[in-house]
Design a protein around this motif. Structure first.
Motif, PDB file in Angstrom:
ATOM      1  N   ARG A  86      14.075  36.091 -14.524  1.00 22.93           N
ATOM      2  CA  ARG A  86      14.426  34.939 -15.355  1.00 22.93           C
ATOM      3  C   ARG A  86      13.176  34.259 -15.902  1.00 22.93           C
ATOM      4  NH1 ARG A  86      18.497  31.173 -12.139  1.00 22.93           N
ATOM      5  NH2 ARG A  86      18.406  30.071 -14.132  1.00 22.93           N
ATOM      6  N   ASP A  87      12.165  34.138 -15.063  1.00 22.32           N
ATOM      7  CA  ASP A  87      10.943  33.476 -15.508  1.00 22.32           C
ATOM      8  C   ASP A  87      10.224  34.300 -16.565  1.00 22.32           C
ATOM      9  OD1 ASP A  87       8.085  32.060 -14.981  1.00 22.32           O
ATOM     10  OD2 ASP A  87       9.704  30.881 -14.094  1.00 22.32           O
ATOM     11  N   ALA A  88      10.172  35.632 -16.358  1.00 16.99           N
ATOM     12  CA  ALA A  88       9.494  36.495 -17.327  1.00 16.99           C
ATOM     13  C   ALA A  88      10.216  36.487 -18.675  1.00 16.99           C
ATOM     14  CB  ALA A  88       9.418  37.918 -16.779  1.00 16.99           C
ATOM     15  N   ALA A  89      11.549  36.439 -18.655  1.00 13.82           N
ATOM     16  CA  ALA A  89      12.309  36.434 -19.903  1.00 13.82           C
ATOM     17  C   ALA A  89      12.117  35.147 -20.692  1.00 13.82           C
ATOM     18  CB  ALA A  89      13.794  36.628 -19.598  1.00 13.82           C
ATOM     19  N   MET A  90      11.657  34.064 -20.035  1.00 13.36           N
ATOM     20  CA  MET A  90      11.445  32.786 -20.717  1.00 13.36           C
ATOM     21  C   MET A  90      10.024  32.606 -21.231  1.00 13.36           C
ATOM     22  SD  MET A  90      14.189  30.856 -20.781  1.00 13.36           S
ATOM     23  CE  MET A  90      13.511  29.211 -20.937  1.00 13.36           C
ATOM     24  N   MET A  91       9.097  33.497 -20.864  1.00 14.38           N
ATOM     25  CA  MET A  91       7.683  33.292 -21.205  1.00 14.38           C
ATOM     26  C   MET A  91       7.451  33.246 -22.711  1.00 14.38           C
ATOM     27  SD  MET A  91       5.717  32.880 -18.602  1.00 14.38           S
ATOM     28  CE  MET A  91       5.592  33.139 -16.835  1.00 14.38           C
ATOM     29  N   SER A  92       8.001  34.214 -23.452  1.00 15.12           N
ATOM     30  CA  SER A  92       7.769  34.257 -24.908  1.00 15.12           C
ATOM     31  C   SER A  92       8.381  33.041 -25.592  1.00 15.12           C
ATOM     32  CB  SER A  92       8.348  35.548 -25.486  1.00 15.12           C
ATOM     33  OG  SER A  92       9.728  35.633 -25.199  1.00 15.12           O
ATOM     34  N   PHE A  93       9.507  32.591 -25.104  1.00 13.80           N
ATOM     35  CA  PHE A  93      10.154  31.399 -25.672  1.00 13.80           C
ATOM     36  C   PHE A  93       9.283  30.163 -25.457  1.00 13.80           C
ATOM     37  CE2 PHE A  93      12.936  27.714 -24.871  1.00 13.80           C
ATOM     38  CZ  PHE A  93      13.527  27.590 -26.123  1.00 13.80           C
ATOM     39  N   ARG A  94       8.692  30.038 -24.271  1.00 16.33           N
ATOM     40  CA  ARG A  94       7.837  28.888 -23.991  1.00 16.33           C
ATOM     41  C   ARG A  94       6.620  28.868 -24.918  1.00 16.33           C
ATOM     42  NH1 ARG A  94       8.168  30.219 -17.642  1.00 16.33           N
ATOM     43  NH2 ARG A  94      10.175  29.226 -17.160  1.00 16.33           N
ATOM     44  N   ARG A  95       6.035  30.048 -25.140  1.00 14.01           N
ATOM     45  CA  ARG A  95       4.866  30.104 -26.033  1.00 14.01           C
ATOM     46  C   ARG A  95       5.241  29.688 -27.453  1.00 14.01           C
ATOM     47  NH1 ARG A  95       3.799  35.000 -23.183  1.00 14.01           N
ATOM     48  NH2 ARG A  95       4.771  36.166 -24.883  1.00 14.01           N
ATOM     49  N   ARG A  96       6.440  30.087 -27.897  1.00 12.72           N
ATOM     50  CA  ARG A  96       6.835  29.824 -29.280  1.00 12.72           C
ATOM     51  C   ARG A  96       7.098  28.345 -29.524  1.00 12.72           C
ATOM     52  NH1 ARG A  96       7.240  28.608 -33.552  1.00 12.72           N
ATOM     53  NH2 ARG A  96       8.312  29.578 -35.347  1.00 12.72           N
ATOM     54  N   ILE A  97       7.635  27.594 -28.557  1.00 13.11           N
ATOM     55  CA  ILE A  97       8.007  26.193 -28.805  1.00 13.11           C
ATOM     56  C   ILE A  97       6.944  25.211 -28.344  1.00 13.11           C
ATOM     57  CG2 ILE A  97      10.455  26.786 -28.564  1.00 13.11           C
ATOM     58  CD1 ILE A  97      10.383  25.391 -25.829  1.00 13.11           C
ATOM     59  N   THR A  98       5.801  25.705 -27.882  1.00  8.30           N
ATOM     60  CA  THR A  98       4.756  24.794 -27.398  1.00  8.30           C
ATOM     61  C   THR A  98       4.280  23.882 -28.530  1.00  8.30           C
ATOM     62  OG1 THR A  98       4.031  26.414 -25.771  1.00  8.30           O
ATOM     63  CG2 THR A  98       2.482  24.665 -26.335  1.00  8.30           C
ATOM     64  N   GLY A  99       4.305  22.583 -28.307  1.00  8.57           N
ATOM     65  CA  GLY A  99       3.812  21.600 -29.273  1.00  8.57           C
ATOM     66  C   GLY A  99       4.776  21.254 -30.373  1.00  8.57           C
ATOM     67  N   LEU A 100       6.006  21.784 -30.366  1.00  9.47           N
ATOM     68  CA  LEU A 100       6.966  21.510 -31.426  1.00  9.47           C
ATOM     69  C   LEU A 100       7.911  20.384 -31.026  1.00  9.47           C
ATOM     70  CD1 LEU A 100       7.962  25.152 -32.519  1.00  9.47           C
ATOM     71  CD2 LEU A 100       6.171  23.670 -33.461  1.00  9.47           C
ATOM     72  N   THR A 101       8.403  19.670 -32.027  1.00  2.37           N
ATOM     73  CA  THR A 101       9.398  18.623 -31.793  1.00  2.37           C
ATOM     74  C   THR A 101      10.776  19.269 -31.662  1.00  2.37           C
ATOM     75  OG1 THR A 101       9.810  18.330 -34.164  1.00  2.37           O
ATOM     76  CG2 THR A 101       8.021  17.021 -33.161  1.00  2.37           C
TER      77      THR A 101
END
Length: 502
Positions: A437-452
């Motif tokens: 579950r954590d690995a599947a969320m990694m790319s999503f976290r990188r994409r939304i970093t710093g966004l509103t």
């Protein structure tokens, strides 16, 4: 003019007493005076908090006044519609089981049926047209002209069979030889347990805990655990396939205890048993068998096993059984807990070899799971004849678990699940699921970093579902640690060496 509180309380008392006695006109007079007194009292009070409380009291008094007024108006309408019904015995009128129909019309009588005779007691007959409630009496036998008189061996017989106004009293009676036939079928044709003799709430509470036939967990969804699957198939599946073989000394196992660290798949194995075998599955916890009322917990245990026999073949799965059946005899043990354990032990002894009405054996297996086998009562340990260890997954099992968890996730080309499985040595099945579950969320976290939040909402769907890479899995392994220590594994191994029964 000041208002005395004693006068207010006296008005309240008199108004309510007259209403209870049926003097509604007098009661209304007291309530009207009470309303005026409270209104004057409110206008003289300066304290806001005290004034607010009296306003609330006034509203409650107004509600009582309206109720008494409504009752009085209803009685007045009855008097105007049917003055004959209100005689000296009017207080008995409202309890008449015949209602308005009995006050206005004579019930139709079957000309072939004799009318009821005069009661034995020395009192006048019930005035049915006048609406007077008939008192209890001993009725003489009622029969039609063509019906023979009852024999001396059956004085009275069925005394209400042909009495007018009672209808067909045999409608709900069970005929000999038909006991339970209709009660075992619900409207949709499914078997339905008849909880006669038990509290309805107890039966409904246990019915909610039944997972009928299909928890929807297959053997292939449980990775590894080959030996455990083989044993459970022998204990449950084969007796259903070839019941003639599993008799006498080869009878099915009465109970199976699954022991192991948390998160190794004990609950999933139990659900897979119910799915693959088509048995009725009872998912029981300590909360299911606990009640605050004295003696009710023991009734729940007995009811559970009776329902299991009725829905047989069935599986009773008791998760965390150490919370129900810990060792007896300790100083901190409560009497109610001891009685529940005793009832559970008695019922488990009576499960094996119990036959049904058709003579076929009722197959009921108790499947229990625990993380603390050393806390179990010795008598329960004896009744759970098969005690199997559910270990941490092997290297092959860990790789299979990764494939099962990631079957709906697109992976990057550099992901090597065999290498990931080697890194997860000592992890339980639940730990491996958390890593995925954590690995599947990694790319999503990188994409939304710093966004509103608004910018996140406008991201295209294909950019959100980026496949996880090998680096994502390595980062997830560093963040998710194993939950089972080496000392815990040694305790399980020592217990199995002494009490295991594979």
């Amino acid at each position: 003019m000041s208002v005395s509180l004693s006068e207010v309380y006296e008005c309240i008392k008199m108004g309510r007493e007259n209403a209870l006695l049926g003097n509604y006109d007098t009661s209304l007079v007291y309530y009207q005076g009470l309303q005026q007194q409270i209104q004057r009292l409110i206008s003289s009070i300066k304290d806001p908090a005290r004034k607010r409380k009296w306003i609330e009291a006034r509203d409650l008094i107004n509600q009582e006044y309206e109720q008494v007024k409504e009752i009085n108006e209803t009685l007045a309408s009855f008097r105007s519609n049917n003055p004959r019904a209100f005689n000296a015995n009017a207080d008995q009128d409202f309890g008449s089981p015949f209602g308005d129909y009995a006050r206005h019309e004579e019930p139709t009588r079957d000309p072939d049926v004799w009318p009821p005779p005069t009661p034995v007691e020395h009192r006048p007959s019930p005035n049915i047209r006048g609406g007077v409630r008939p008192g209890p009496r001993k009725a003489e036998p009622v029969r039609s002209r063509n019906q023979p008189a009852p024999s001396k061996g059956a004085p009275g017989g069925d005394r209400r069979r042909a009495a007018p106004g009672y209808g067909n009293v045999d409608r709900g009676r069970e005929k000999p030889g038909e006991k339970g036939k209709e009660k075992k079928k619900s409207d949709d044709g499914e078997k339905k347990f008849d909880g006669m003799g038990y509290d309805k709430d107890l039966v409904e509470g246990l019915e909610r805990d039944i997972v009928q036939k299909n928890p929807n967990i297959r053997w292939d969804q449980v990775a590894d655990l080959v030996e455990a699957k083989k044993l459970l198939q022998e204990a449950v599946v084969l007796p259903l396939i070839i019941p003639d073989f599993f008799k006498g000394i080869r009878r099915p196992w009465r109970g199976v205890l699954m022991v192991g660290p948390p998160g190794t798949g004990k609950t999933m194995l139990a659900k897979a048993v119910a799915t693959e075998c088509g048995t009725t599955f009872f998912n029981v916890s300590s909360a299911t068998l606990t009640s605050k009322y004295r003696g009710e917990s023991e009734k729940l245990v007995k009811l559970l096993f009776e329902m299991a026999r009725f829905y047989a073949p069935s599986t009773i799965f008791i998760d965390e059984i150490d919370s129900i059946c810990s060792k007896r005899g300790s100083d901190s043990e409560h009497e109610a807990s001891r009685r529940v354990k005793a009832e559970l032990l008695v019922q488990m002894d009576g499960v094996a070899g119990t036959g049904g009405d058709d003579g076929e054996p009722k197959i009921v297996m108790v499947l229990a799971a625990t993380n603390f086998p050393w806390d179990l009562d010795e008598a329960l340990r004896r009744r759970l004849e098969k005690r199997i260890y559910i270990p941490l997954p092997t290297a092959e099992g860990r790789e299979e678990l990764l494939k099962i968890n990631l079957r709906e996730v697109e992976l990057a080309k550099d992901v090597n699940l065999t290498a990931v499985a080697q890194e997860l040595d000592g992890y339980s099945g639940a730990d491996i699921t958390n890593v995925c579950r954590d690995a599947a969320m990694m790319s999503f976290r990188r994409r939304i970093t710093g966004l509103t939040p608004e910018e996140v909402r406008n991201i295209p769907k294909e950019e959100l579902q980026m496949p996880p890479t090998m680096e994502d899995f390595k980062a997830a392994i560093k963040k998710v640690n194993k939950s089972v220590s080496r000392a815990d594994l040694e305790k399980y191994q020592n217990w199995m060496n002494e009490f295991g029964s594979v």
